[in-house]
Design a protein around this motif. Structure first.
Motif, mmCIF file in Angstrom:
data_model
loop_
_atom_site.group_PDB
_atom_site.id
_atom_site.type_symbol
_atom_site.label_atom_id
_atom_site.label_comp_id
_atom_site.label_asym_id
_atom_site.label_seq_id
_atom_site.Cartn_x
_atom_site.Cartn_y
_atom_site.Cartn_z
ATOM 1 N N UNK A 135 0.813 -1.222 0.000
ATOM 2 C CA UNK A 135 0.000 0.000 0.000
ATOM 3 C C UNK A 135 0.846 1.272 0.000
ATOM 4 N N UNK A 136 2.097 1.199 0.472
ATOM 5 C CA UNK A 136 2.965 2.381 0.403
ATOM 6 C C UNK A 136 3.355 2.705 -1.030
ATOM 7 N N UNK A 137 3.186 1.724 -1.923
ATOM 8 C CA UNK A 137 3.501 1.917 -3.341
ATOM 9 C C UNK A 137 2.248 2.124 -4.183
ATOM 10 N N UNK A 138 1.111 1.587 -3.736
ATOM 11 C CA UNK A 138 -0.083 1.583 -4.576
ATOM 12 C C UNK A 138 -1.114 2.624 -4.144
ATOM 13 N N UNK A 139 -1.777 2.411 -3.010
ATOM 14 C CA UNK A 139 -2.921 3.253 -2.642
ATOM 15 C C UNK A 139 -2.608 4.368 -1.662
ATOM 16 N N UNK A 140 -1.616 4.163 -0.793
ATOM 17 C CA UNK A 140 -1.377 5.146 0.252
ATOM 18 C C UNK A 140 -2.401 5.088 1.366
ATOM 19 N N UNK A 141 -2.978 3.905 1.609
ATOM 20 C CA UNK A 141 -3.882 3.758 2.753
ATOM 21 C C UNK A 141 -3.142 3.100 3.903
ATOM 22 N N UNK A 142 -3.833 2.495 4.856
ATOM 23 C CA UNK A 142 -3.175 1.908 6.020
ATOM 24 C C UNK A 142 -3.978 0.708 6.502
ATOM 25 N N UNK A 143 -3.452 0.011 7.491
ATOM 26 C CA UNK A 143 -4.135 -1.111 8.126
ATOM 27 C C UNK A 143 -4.575 -0.716 9.527
ATOM 28 N N UNK A 144 -5.535 -1.442 10.042
ATOM 29 C CA UNK A 144 -5.952 -1.229 11.425
ATOM 30 C C UNK A 144 -4.891 -1.760 12.383
ATOM 31 N N UNK A 145 -4.965 -1.319 13.635
ATOM 32 C CA UNK A 145 -4.054 -1.827 14.659
ATOM 33 C C UNK A 145 -4.182 -3.347 14.786
ATOM 34 N N UNK A 146 -5.409 -3.856 14.755
ATOM 35 C CA UNK A 146 -5.618 -5.301 14.886
ATOM 36 C C UNK A 146 -4.990 -6.049 13.730
ATOM 37 N N UNK A 147 -5.102 -5.511 12.529
ATOM 38 C CA UNK A 147 -4.515 -6.143 11.348
ATOM 39 C C UNK A 147 -2.987 -6.144 11.449
ATOM 40 N N UNK A 148 -2.419 -5.023 11.854
ATOM 41 C CA UNK A 148 -0.960 -4.953 12.024
ATOM 42 C C UNK A 148 -0.501 -5.939 13.095
ATOM 43 N N UNK A 149 -1.238 -6.011 14.204
ATOM 44 C CA UNK A 149 -0.871 -6.943 15.275
ATOM 45 C C UNK A 149 -0.888 -8.379 14.780
ATOM 46 N N UNK A 150 -1.893 -8.716 13.949
ATOM 47 C CA UNK A 150 -1.961 -10.060 13.398
ATOM 48 C C UNK A 150 -0.780 -10.368 12.505
ATOM 49 N N UNK A 151 -0.359 -9.404 11.688
ATOM 50 C CA UNK A 151 0.798 -9.608 10.812
ATOM 51 C C UNK A 151 2.085 -9.748 11.616
ATOM 52 N N UNK A 152 2.235 -8.933 12.660
ATOM 53 C CA UNK A 152 3.437 -9.040 13.496
ATOM 54 C C UNK A 152 3.488 -10.403 14.181
ATOM 55 N N UNK A 153 2.334 -10.892 14.645
ATOM 56 C CA UNK A 153 2.294 -12.216 15.266
ATOM 57 C C UNK A 153 2.652 -13.306 14.265
ATOM 58 N N UNK A 154 2.322 -13.095 13.001
ATOM 59 C CA UNK A 154 2.561 -14.107 11.978
ATOM 60 C C UNK A 154 3.969 -14.054 11.398
ATOM 61 N N UNK A 155 4.477 -12.836 11.142
ATOM 62 C CA UNK A 155 5.746 -12.666 10.420
ATOM 63 C C UNK A 155 6.891 -12.176 11.305
ATOM 64 N N UNK A 231 -6.195 5.657 11.142
ATOM 65 C CA UNK A 231 -6.989 5.304 9.961
ATOM 66 C C UNK A 231 -7.663 6.539 9.382
ATOM 67 N N UNK A 232 -8.265 7.361 10.252
ATOM 68 C CA UNK A 232 -8.974 8.565 9.798
ATOM 69 C C UNK A 232 -8.024 9.516 9.081
ATOM 70 N N UNK A 233 -6.821 9.677 9.632
ATOM 71 C CA UNK A 233 -5.835 10.572 9.005
ATOM 72 C C UNK A 233 -5.447 10.057 7.619
ATOM 73 N N UNK A 234 -5.233 8.746 7.509
ATOM 74 C CA UNK A 234 -4.736 8.183 6.246
ATOM 75 C C UNK A 234 -5.798 8.210 5.161
ATOM 76 N N UNK A 235 -6.994 7.707 5.459
ATOM 77 C CA UNK A 235 -8.045 7.652 4.448
ATOM 78 C C UNK A 235 -8.599 9.042 4.122
ATOM 79 N N UNK A 236 -8.347 10.003 4.984
ATOM 80 C CA UNK A 236 -8.766 11.374 4.700
ATOM 81 C C UNK A 236 -7.712 12.211 4.003
#
Length: 258
Positions: A135-155, A231-236
């Protein structure tokens, strides 16, 4: 087999198979597909005859290549918050399935697809599979805290920094080396490997599996910080609007940092 919203459900011999079927768009998720996925999870949660659930993408080129970007054209900060809440709610339903879940991944596993695969208990993949959140290359949006936490737990944090800040992709072999992928199998053997894994999972003690899954889920969700301001800052932002328009117009985005 049920066929609604381009997400199909088939149940046979205690194994439920969920297929994302939009190969012309690399199985990118529409709102209707997310709605159908939630309905399937709610149905399977109550089905005691199902011992394992497997998820796969149709066509062989992608598991799920994120959310359909055309749907973001009228977004602002509040729509972004609502969208990320919806994604989190869908992942909570998937994570809350009492039986083991397996993602059978071929090709691209991007964005929302990575969230789905990461929420599953196990992943097997073909050698050419690529995992990422570019997304830093394509849309410029972001993930939720829960989504980031899930990725950190996985990777682990260092790889998630690469995924989010560098827009890097992680290949199947690296994903296996860090424990994210259980097994890397050639495309012609992926179905047999999936069946073998599902059979093994179905042979084990269901109550032990259920309470172990819930314990892991509680640890992951414990004391997650608030993140809707991010999220509000990024999508706005103007950058997010530029990213969506650039994608739709098939041109590189011109980021301005605002």
């Amino acid at each position: 087999m049920e066929n609604k919203g381009q997400v199909h459900l088939a149940i046979e011999g205690g194994v439920a198979s969920v297929t994302f079927d939009r190969p012309e768009a690399r199985n990118a998720m529409t709102w209707a597909m997310y709605e159908r996925l939630r309905a399937i999870c709610e149905q399977l949660r109550e089905d005691r005859a199902v011992r394992v659930v497997r998820f796969q993408g149709a066509g062989g080129e992608a598991f799920v290549a994120g959310t359909d970007i055309a749907q973001f054209q009228d977004f602002d900060g509040e729509r972004g918050v609502a969208y990320e809440r919806q994604i989190d709610g869908t992942m909570q339903l998937l994570a809350g399935l009492p039986m083991p879940t397996v993602a059978v991944v071929q090709g691209w596993c991007i964005g929302g697809g990575l969230a789905i695969a990461s929420t599953c208990d196990f992943r097997i993949a073909t050698p050419g599979t690529k995992f990422g959140v570019p997304i830093a290359r394509t849309l410029g949006n972001c993930l939720s805290i829960a989504n980031v936490a899930g990725l950190v737990a996985s990777f682990g944090r260092p790889r998630v920094q690469r995924l989010l800040l560098l827009a890097d992709m992680v290949g199947a072999e690296e994903a296996q080396a860090c424990g994210y992928v259980l097994e890397v199998v050639a495309a012609e053997g992926i179905e047999a490997a999936a069946q073998k894994l599902c059979s093994k999972l179905a042979s084990l003690a269901p109550v032990t599996q259920q309470v172990s899954k819930e314990a892991l889920n509680r640890l992951l969700r414990h004391d997650l910080p608030e993140g809707e301001d991010l999220i509000r800052r990024t999508y706005g932002s103007a950058d997010f609007r530029e990213g969506v328009q650039a994608f739709v117009q098939k041109r590189p985005p011109a980021w301005q940092g605002r």
